[in-house]
Scaffold this active site. Structure first.
Site, PDB file in Angstrom:
ATOM      1  N   THR A  76       0.838  -1.200   0.000  1.00 20.23           N
ATOM      2  CA  THR A  76       0.000   0.000   0.000  1.00 20.23           C
ATOM      3  C   THR A  76       0.870   1.247   0.000  1.00 20.23           C
ATOM      4  O   THR A  76       2.014   1.213   0.438  1.00 20.23           O
ATOM      5  CB  THR A  76      -0.938   0.036   1.237  1.00 20.23           C
ATOM      6  OG1 THR A  76      -1.897   1.085   1.077  1.00 20.23           O
ATOM      7  CG2 THR A  76      -0.171   0.265   2.517  1.00 20.23           C
ATOM      8  N   ASN A  83      -1.212   3.890   0.954  1.00 21.28           N
ATOM      9  CA  ASN A  83      -2.237   4.595   1.707  1.00 21.28           C
ATOM     10  C   ASN A  83      -1.687   4.874   3.107  1.00 21.28           C
ATOM     11  O   ASN A  83      -1.531   3.960   3.919  1.00 21.28           O
ATOM     12  CB  ASN A  83      -3.510   3.743   1.769  1.00 21.28           C
ATOM     13  CG  ASN A  83      -4.652   4.419   2.489  1.00 21.28           C
ATOM     14  OD1 ASN A  83      -4.461   5.088   3.499  1.00 21.28           O
ATOM     15  ND2 ASN A  83      -5.852   4.230   1.980  1.00 21.28           N
ATOM     16  N   ASP A 101      -7.232  -6.338   1.357  1.00 19.83           N
ATOM     17  CA  ASP A 101      -8.345  -5.747   0.640  1.00 19.83           C
ATOM     18  C   ASP A 101      -9.445  -5.590   1.668  1.00 19.83           C
ATOM     19  O   ASP A 101      -9.673  -6.481   2.494  1.00 19.83           O
ATOM     20  CB  ASP A 101      -8.796  -6.586  -0.543  1.00 19.83           C
ATOM     21  CG  ASP A 101      -9.689  -5.796  -1.491  1.00 19.83           C
ATOM     22  OD1 ASP A 101      -9.557  -4.553  -1.550  1.00 19.83           O
ATOM     23  OD2 ASP A 101     -10.541  -6.397  -2.175  1.00 19.83           O
ATOM     24  N   HIS A 123     -11.999  -3.369  11.768  1.00 19.59           N
ATOM     25  CA  HIS A 123     -11.829  -4.594  10.993  1.00 19.59           C
ATOM     26  C   HIS A 123     -10.365  -4.824  10.646  1.00 19.59           C
ATOM     27  O   HIS A 123      -9.851  -5.937  10.748  1.00 19.59           O
ATOM     28  CB  HIS A 123     -12.670  -4.514   9.725  1.00 19.59           C
ATOM     29  CG  HIS A 123     -12.450  -3.266   8.916  1.00 19.59           C
ATOM     30  ND1 HIS A 123     -12.710  -2.002   9.424  1.00 19.59           N
ATOM     31  CD2 HIS A 123     -11.978  -3.071   7.673  1.00 19.59           C
ATOM     32  CE1 HIS A 123     -12.412  -1.101   8.503  1.00 19.59           C
ATOM     33  NE2 HIS A 123     -11.959  -1.718   7.439  1.00 19.59           N
ATOM     34  N   ARG A 124      -9.676  -3.755  10.258  1.00 25.13           N
ATOM     35  CA  ARG A 124      -8.258  -3.881   9.895  1.00 25.13           C
ATOM     36  C   ARG A 124      -7.427  -4.233  11.124  1.00 25.13           C
ATOM     37  O   ARG A 124      -6.548  -5.083  11.071  1.00 25.13           O
ATOM     38  CB  ARG A 124      -7.749  -2.599   9.237  1.00 25.13           C
ATOM     39  CG  ARG A 124      -6.336  -2.750   8.682  1.00 25.13           C
ATOM     40  CD  ARG A 124      -5.923  -1.592   7.793  1.00 25.13           C
ATOM     41  NE  ARG A 124      -6.758  -1.536   6.602  1.00 25.13           N
ATOM     42  CZ  ARG A 124      -7.722  -0.630   6.388  1.00 25.13           C
ATOM     43  NH1 ARG A 124      -7.960   0.312   7.268  1.00 25.13           N
ATOM     44  NH2 ARG A 124      -8.424  -0.658   5.290  1.00 25.13           N
ATOM     45  N   TYR A 137     -15.441   5.354   4.143  1.00 21.86           N
ATOM     46  CA  TYR A 137     -16.842   5.409   4.569  1.00 21.86           C
ATOM     47  C   TYR A 137     -17.002   5.682   6.066  1.00 21.86           C
ATOM     48  O   TYR A 137     -18.113   5.627   6.592  1.00 21.86           O
ATOM     49  CB  TYR A 137     -17.535   4.079   4.226  1.00 21.86           C
ATOM     50  CG  TYR A 137     -17.633   3.812   2.743  1.00 21.86           C
ATOM     51  CD1 TYR A 137     -18.685   4.336   1.993  1.00 21.86           C
ATOM     52  CD2 TYR A 137     -16.681   3.041   2.089  1.00 21.86           C
ATOM     53  CE1 TYR A 137     -18.781   4.101   0.641  1.00 21.86           C
ATOM     54  CE2 TYR A 137     -16.769   2.792   0.728  1.00 21.86           C
ATOM     55  CZ  TYR A 137     -17.819   3.325   0.004  1.00 21.86           C
ATOM     56  OH  TYR A 137     -17.914   3.095  -1.343  1.00 21.86           O
ATOM     57  N   HIS A 188      -2.984   6.265   5.657  1.00 23.56           N
ATOM     58  CA  HIS A 188      -3.902   5.934   6.749  1.00 23.56           C
ATOM     59  C   HIS A 188      -3.793   4.449   7.119  1.00 23.56           C
ATOM     60  O   HIS A 188      -3.719   4.099   8.286  1.00 23.56           O
ATOM     61  CB  HIS A 188      -5.349   6.252   6.367  1.00 23.56           C
ATOM     62  CG  HIS A 188      -5.611   7.704   6.137  1.00 23.56           C
ATOM     63  ND1 HIS A 188      -5.589   8.638   7.147  1.00 23.56           N
ATOM     64  CD2 HIS A 188      -5.896   8.382   5.002  1.00 23.56           C
ATOM     65  CE1 HIS A 188      -5.853   9.839   6.646  1.00 23.56           C
ATOM     66  NE2 HIS A 188      -6.042   9.700   5.344  1.00 23.56           N
ATOM     67  N   LYS A 189      -3.796   3.591   6.104  1.00 22.34           N
ATOM     68  CA  LYS A 189      -3.683   2.150   6.361  1.00 22.34           C
ATOM     69  C   LYS A 189      -2.339   1.825   7.010  1.00 22.34           C
ATOM     70  O   LYS A 189      -2.275   1.051   7.964  1.00 22.34           O
ATOM     71  CB  LYS A 189      -3.801   1.353   5.057  1.00 22.34           C
ATOM     72  CG  LYS A 189      -5.179   1.198   4.517  1.00 22.34           C
ATOM     73  CD  LYS A 189      -5.116   0.275   3.300  1.00 22.34           C
ATOM     74  CE  LYS A 189      -6.464   0.043   2.678  1.00 22.34           C
ATOM     75  NZ  LYS A 189      -6.370  -0.903   1.547  1.00 22.34           N
TER      76      LYS A 189
END
Length: 190
Positions: free
Chosen positions: A8, A10, A69, A176-177, A150, A12-13
């Protein structure tokens, strides 16, 4: 210290994952290995897309890696947007994606939803999968300034604020992550 490449860029991730694993592992991003490639995500499931990412890094760079994902599944929308969460509206514009979810739900009383993450890890010539799910519901309008994706329209079960209204630390305890990453970290620690 074990180094793993997270498929990634990203921020944030990357930040979420690093917070969960702490200093036990060195997590590197695609930018850290000078990978500017657009890694394909053409699978029909979270598992397929996560595996595509790790396979790509292993085949091109030969590095231990993991990819994820994630997506939002809304029960009344037949679990859409699902694997298409990042481009649900036909673009990667999250404001448009959120608008489409809210418009598609309309005044449907069934607001049940879940965030799901699947992580694929390639390590020691073996593929491993770790998943995380957080149940909740979709509210009718955006709330909060934090988070991403979201987060402004999703309230997890047992809470009264959206992910976007939570601090990063609060969200990372239940997301969830975070659930999937803790499973990954537990596996690595064994």
């Amino acid at each position: 210290m074990l180094e793993l490449v997270f498929a990634t860029n990203n921020a944030h991730k990357l930040e979420e994952v690093q917070q969960v694993v702490g200093d036990r592992f060195k997590i590197r991003s695609l930018a850290d290995i000078n990978c500017q490639d657009d890694i394909p995500e053409t699978g029909d499931t979270f598992e397929e897309n996560a595996k595509q990412k790790t396979d790509y890094l292993v085949n091109k760079y030969g590095l231990y890696s993991f990819g994820d994902d994630s997506g939002l599944e809304v029960e009344a929308l037949d679990n859409a947007p699902g694997v298409y969460s990042a481009r649900y509206s036909g673009s990667r514009d999250m404001e448009k994606n959120i608008d489409l979810v809210l418009e598609s739900l309309g005044d449907n009383p069934n607001r049940k939803a879940r965030f799901r993450t699947v992580i694929s890890l390639f390590l020691n010539e073996q593929q491993h999968f770790f998943d995380g799910t957080i149940e909740g519901y979709i509210i009718e309008e955006r709330r909060g300034e934090g988070g991403f994706g979201y987060d402004p329209i999703f309230i997890p079960d047992g809470y009264d604020k959206t992910f976007a209204e939570m601090s990063a630390n609060e969200k990372n305890q239940i997301s969830h992550r975070a659930i999937a990453v803790r499973k990954l970290a537990d596996f690595l620690n064994d």
